[in-house]
Design a protein around this motif. Structure first.
Motif, PDB file in Angstrom:
ATOM      1  N   GLU A   1       1.139   6.169   9.001  1.00 21.68           N
ATOM      2  CA  GLU A   1       1.431   7.571   9.289  1.00 21.68           C
ATOM      3  C   GLU A   1       0.987   7.810  10.725  1.00 21.68           C
ATOM      4  O   GLU A   1      -0.197   7.661  11.035  1.00 21.68           O
ATOM      5  CB  GLU A   1       0.638   8.469   8.329  1.00 21.68           C
TER       6      GLU A   1
ATOM      7  N   SER B   1       7.303   6.294   3.098  1.00 21.40           N
ATOM      8  CA  SER B   1       6.870   6.982   1.882  1.00 21.40           C
ATOM      9  C   SER B   1       8.081   7.708   1.336  1.00 21.40           C
ATOM     10  O   SER B   1       8.827   8.311   2.090  1.00 21.40           O
ATOM     11  CB  SER B   1       5.764   7.987   2.213  1.00 21.40           C
TER      12      SER B   1
ATOM     13  N   CYS C   1       8.284   9.758  -1.897  1.00 19.34           N
ATOM     14  CA  CYS C   1       7.933  10.416  -3.162  1.00 19.34           C
ATOM     15  C   CYS C   1       9.021  11.414  -3.532  1.00 19.34           C
ATOM     16  O   CYS C   1       9.644  11.992  -2.651  1.00 19.34           O
ATOM     17  CB  CYS C   1       6.623  11.171  -3.009  1.00 19.34           C
TER      18      CYS C   1
ATOM     19  N   GLU D   1       7.013   5.090  -5.141  1.00 20.14           N
ATOM     20  CA  GLU D   1       6.697   6.115  -4.150  1.00 20.14           C
ATOM     21  C   GLU D   1       6.982   5.673  -2.723  1.00 20.14           C
ATOM     22  O   GLU D   1       6.616   6.361  -1.781  1.00 20.14           O
ATOM     23  CB  GLU D   1       5.218   6.512  -4.269  1.00 20.14           C
ATOM     24  N   SER D   2       7.540   4.490  -2.567  1.00 23.58           N
ATOM     25  CA  SER D   2       7.815   4.036  -1.211  1.00 23.58           C
ATOM     26  C   SER D   2       9.131   3.271  -1.177  1.00 23.58           C
ATOM     27  O   SER D   2       9.645   2.836  -2.207  1.00 23.58           O
ATOM     28  CB  SER D   2       6.677   3.135  -0.711  1.00 23.58           C
TER      29      SER D   2
ATOM     30  N   ASN E   1       0.841  -1.198   0.000  1.00 21.19           N
ATOM     31  CA  ASN E   1       0.000   0.000   0.000  1.00 21.19           C
ATOM     32  C   ASN E   1       0.871   1.241   0.000  1.00 21.19           C
ATOM     33  O   ASN E   1       1.669   1.439   0.909  1.00 21.19           O
ATOM     34  CB  ASN E   1      -0.888  -0.023   1.257  1.00 21.19           C
ATOM     35  N   SER E   2       0.702   2.077  -1.042  1.00 18.00           N
ATOM     36  CA  SER E   2       1.560   3.265  -1.104  1.00 18.00           C
ATOM     37  C   SER E   2       1.024   4.400  -0.232  1.00 18.00           C
ATOM     38  O   SER E   2       1.750   5.302   0.135  1.00 18.00           O
ATOM     39  CB  SER E   2       1.713   3.729  -2.550  1.00 18.00           C
ATOM     40  N   ARG E   3      -0.276   4.335   0.097  1.00 17.91           N
ATOM     41  CA  ARG E   3      -0.843   5.409   0.922  1.00 17.91           C
ATOM     42  C   ARG E   3      -0.775   4.997   2.395  1.00 17.91           C
ATOM     43  O   ARG E   3      -1.354   4.000   2.792  1.00 17.91           O
ATOM     44  CB  ARG E   3      -2.299   5.639   0.507  1.00 17.91           C
TER      45      ARG E   3
END
Lengths: 213, 529
Positions: B81, B265, B267, B247-248, B51-53
């Motif tokens: 996060e 993360s 980015c 992105e991770s 999961n990138s988010r």
């Protein structure tokens, strides 16, 4: 990753939903105007925890004797929530209207004030589907232009192609399309004039960073 | 307007079916799992998901010194996060704590209540506050609660919160003071993470149903494999894996049975342009660097088109890894990495994987970038997991435990090179080490001398086995246990051979971009022969 899309006369199905389980305010077939609430929920604005044990210097098992309200009861500002009689009566009054949400271990928790969350229709259209407790799906025929990057902020207004001959003020409230990357100074001038948004074919990195902010 | 996840899965299965010639889907497009044989169908399927988010998470602990530190380390295992950290004993009052929780809008709560038999009062207040929050905020995404001790309050928390499968009870991660067992919380944390993902990612539950399996976080899968590799590692060293997604960044290491893992993360950040400018071996203006990073941000699949782009990509990848290593060493001091000075921890092999590596033009570029980013000490091997098979094997291990062990034995990684870093107080140009290369009976023994500041590559036949005698100068450490100590080393030929890095630590990169570019070209030429 987003891909560039440009389509005309496209049927767009757009879900508009709350992040909470609330109440849907519109019905199937209803025509919506921009900004119309489609679902809403009222949540407490803040909480207050009152510790009877330490404030009244009592044992947790004695809490019930001094409480004047039960869990779930609504309260008005000034209502007595707990009271300990004595030479000097100690009273805890609700500072604001709200509800008693918990009584545990000699502590009373009040949910106070109201915070309304609404899901608003971002554009006019027709309700074609209800998402129970959350919102609706709006349908409309429109031209679709999807870019590869956005700063996450929404804006609405008529689409206007930038024309050097016209002043920034004349484009106030519009979504302005630039064929070439404008300078930051020019963008600021447009923002000051009240432009609702920008569409670029290309942007310079410093503009991209400014847009992100 | 993202493509449906289930449709993407079917497309992938169809492609796999076509390329392998093995029938996977029945006439209705369903994965054949019941009537399978050697020509059709599969015995079982596994699903890993990266999961990138990051998931918004609240850490609730009793003490800052013990349980909060342990929670922070546990939280690094997945892409989380941290929206708030609540230390129950330090919190001023229950109202402030509740308001703090309210503002987080978190999807995951990790609660660690200290040692078994420890104090309970402060933790009970926090549990009550979470209960109030859950009852008054009817969120669409049901927050998940992971309770990781103390055990005396586990049943109480479960009963009070009364949220059914959204509550995950784990063994205590701090069973006694000073003893930490993060792996005890892993299963419960993964289950909670899965439930959050199923709610947040549209179509994911349909994918699970189609494959008749439960997804596993990719971090858990790779962690499982790294631990297995470490357990069977004949060198006795730890294993380090660095996965560079678009992105991770995931850094996972296992050493002495302990797992270190950080999901970050990563980015492209135009704000890092200045830091990048210092390391690029080319004359690049800040504007050019920002331009590149922004293009990468908008198009994660952006491919470097020019030489300058390639150098920027090389430097950016290197900086990403360095930032990640720094973060890991902050949370896990035992990882033994010091910014600038490099990685002191003994890890062999170091496994590199990820789509970001595919943007670099050659294996020599990947190796150079990795050495610059990691600055390893001693002797190690750098390998590539080109097909990212480590994560897939970790997922499959749950349904077919023997498969990973069999595949690892068959050699699934591409060996890039064996790296011998020699360090010591020797001025540039003076001899640091003599090496004698024994490639077998039919070959002449080769003698090589390496001086301080040099970067030498001994080309060996790929897949060949050879012996190398290291004879360092008295104060030079060649990774054999102590300075001045030498001995025989058995190496297997990687694609780029055996590298002797005597450039020193920290790596002396020229400040002048032109000189830097020349050095880089020299090192690349050395690697590419």
């Amino acid at each position: 990753m987003n891909t560039l899309l440009a389509k005309s006369h496209e049927q767009l199905l757009w879900p508009v939903t709350l992040e909470y389980s609330g109440k849907v305010l519109v019905g199937i077939g209803e025509t919506l105007t921009t900004g119309q609430p489609v679902a809403e929920i009222t949540l407490p604005d803040h909480f207050q925890v009152f510790d009877l044990v330490s404030s009244y210097r009592i044992h947790p098992s004695e809490t019930d004797q001094y409480l004047r309200r039960l869990v779930g009861e609504t309260i008005q500002a000034g209502d007595i929530v707990a009271q300990k009689p004595g030479l000097v009566t100690k009273i805890f009054r609700a500072p604001q209207a709200g509800r008693v949400v918990s009584i545990r271990d000699g502590k009373v928790t009040l949910a106070l004030g109201e915070r309304k969350h609404q899901a608003l229709a971002p554009f006019p259209g027709e309700v074609v589907e209800l998402i129970p407790g959350r919102g609706v799906v709006i349908a409309l025929h429109a031209a679709v232009l999807q870019g590869v990057w956005g700063n996450g902020i929404t804006g609405k207004g008529p689409l206007i192609a930038w024309d050097e001959a016209e002043s920034a003020a004349s484009m106030s409230g519009g979504l302005v399309y630039f064929e070439q990357a404008p300078s930051i100074t020019r963008l600021r001038r447009f923002l000051d004039a009240g432009v609702a948004g920008f569409i670029f074919t290309t942007i310079l990195p410093n503009i991209g960073i400014s847009c992100k902010k | 307007m993202q493509r449906d996840l289930e449709a993407q899965l079917i497309e992938l299965l169809q492609r796999l079916q076509l390329e392998s010639g093995h029938k996977l889907l029945d006439d209705e497009g369903q994965l054949i799992q019941r009537d399978f044989d050697e020509n059709r169908g599969v015995r079982a399927a596994a699903l890993s998901f990266g999961n990138s988010r990051p998931i918004r998470t609240v850490l609730v602990a009793t003490s800052a010194a013990y349980s909060l530190t342990a929670l922070r380390r546990l939280g690094k295992l997945l892409n989380l996060e941290i929206a708030a950290e609540i230390c129950a004993q330090d919190e001023q009052n229950a109202t402030a704590q509740l308001m703090n929780l309210l503002e987080t809008d978190a999807d995951l709560f990790l609660i660690a209540g200290g040692t078994d038999g420890g104090s309970q009062k402060a933790l009970r207040t926090s549990i009550e506050n979470i209960r109030v929050l859950l009852n008054t905020q009817p969120r669409i995404v049901h927050p998940q609660i992971v309770y990781l001790g103390n055990e005396a309050l586990g049943q109480y928390a479960q009963k009070e919160l009364d949220i059914g499968p959204n509550f995950h009870l784990a063994p205590n991660i701090i069973p006694v003071l000073g003893q930490e067992d993060l792996l005890a919380g892993w299963t419960a944390l993964s289950a909670a993470y899965r439930r959050v993902l199923l709610q947040l990612v549209p179509g994911l539950s349909a994918v699970e149903q189609r494959l008749a399996t439960q997804l596993l976080p990719s971090e858990l899968c790779s962690g499982r494999m790294i631990r297995l590799l470490e357990a069977i590692n004949p060198s006795g060293k730890g294993i380090l894996s660095i996965h560079l997604g678009a992105e991770s960044l995931n850094i996972t290491a296992a050493q002495s049975g302990e797992l270190i893992s950080c999901e970050l993360s990563s980015c492209p950040d135009p704000g890092q342009a200045q830091a990048l400018q210092r390391t690029i071996p080319a004359e690049c203006s800040l504007s050019e660097i920002k331009d590149y990073l922004l293009s990468r941000l908008v198009y994660p699949a952006y491919k470097p088109a020019t030489r300058q782009d390639m150098l920027l990509e090389l430097a950016w990848t290197c900086l990403r890894i360095q930032n990640g290593l720094q973060e890991v060493s902050t949370v896990f001091p035992e990882f033994d990495y010091q910014q600038g000075l490099g990685l002191y921890g003994a890890y062999e092999p170091i496994i590199l994987s990820g789509d970001a590596l595919k943007l670099l033009p050659s294996q020599a570029h990947i190796l150079l970038m990795a050495i610059e980013a990691l600055c390893p000490h001693g002797i190690t091997t750098i390998v590539l997991d080109q097909d990212q098979i480590l994560t897939a094997l970790g997922a499959l291990a749950a349904v077919e435990p023997l498969l990973p062990a069999q595949l690892i034995d068959s050699g699934i990684f591409e060996n890039l090179a064996t790296l011998i870093t020699v360090t010591g107080p020797v001025s540039e140009g003076r001899k640091m080490i003599d090496l004698e290369l024994d490639q077998g009976k039919d070959q002449m023994r080769g003698l090589v001398q390496v001086k301080a500041g040099e970067f030498k590559c001994l080309g060996l036949e790929p897949q060949s086995s050879s012996r190398l005698y290291l004879s360092p100068q008295s104060q030079v450490d060649a990774g054999m246990g102590q300075a001045g100590l030498g001995g025989w080393l058995r190496t297997s030929g990687g694609n780029l051979g055996v590298i002797i890095d005597a450039r020193g630590r920290p790596l002396p990169l020229p400040g002048n971009a032109q000189e830097h570019a020349k050095k880089l070209q020299d090192w690349l030429n050395e690697l590419e022969g």
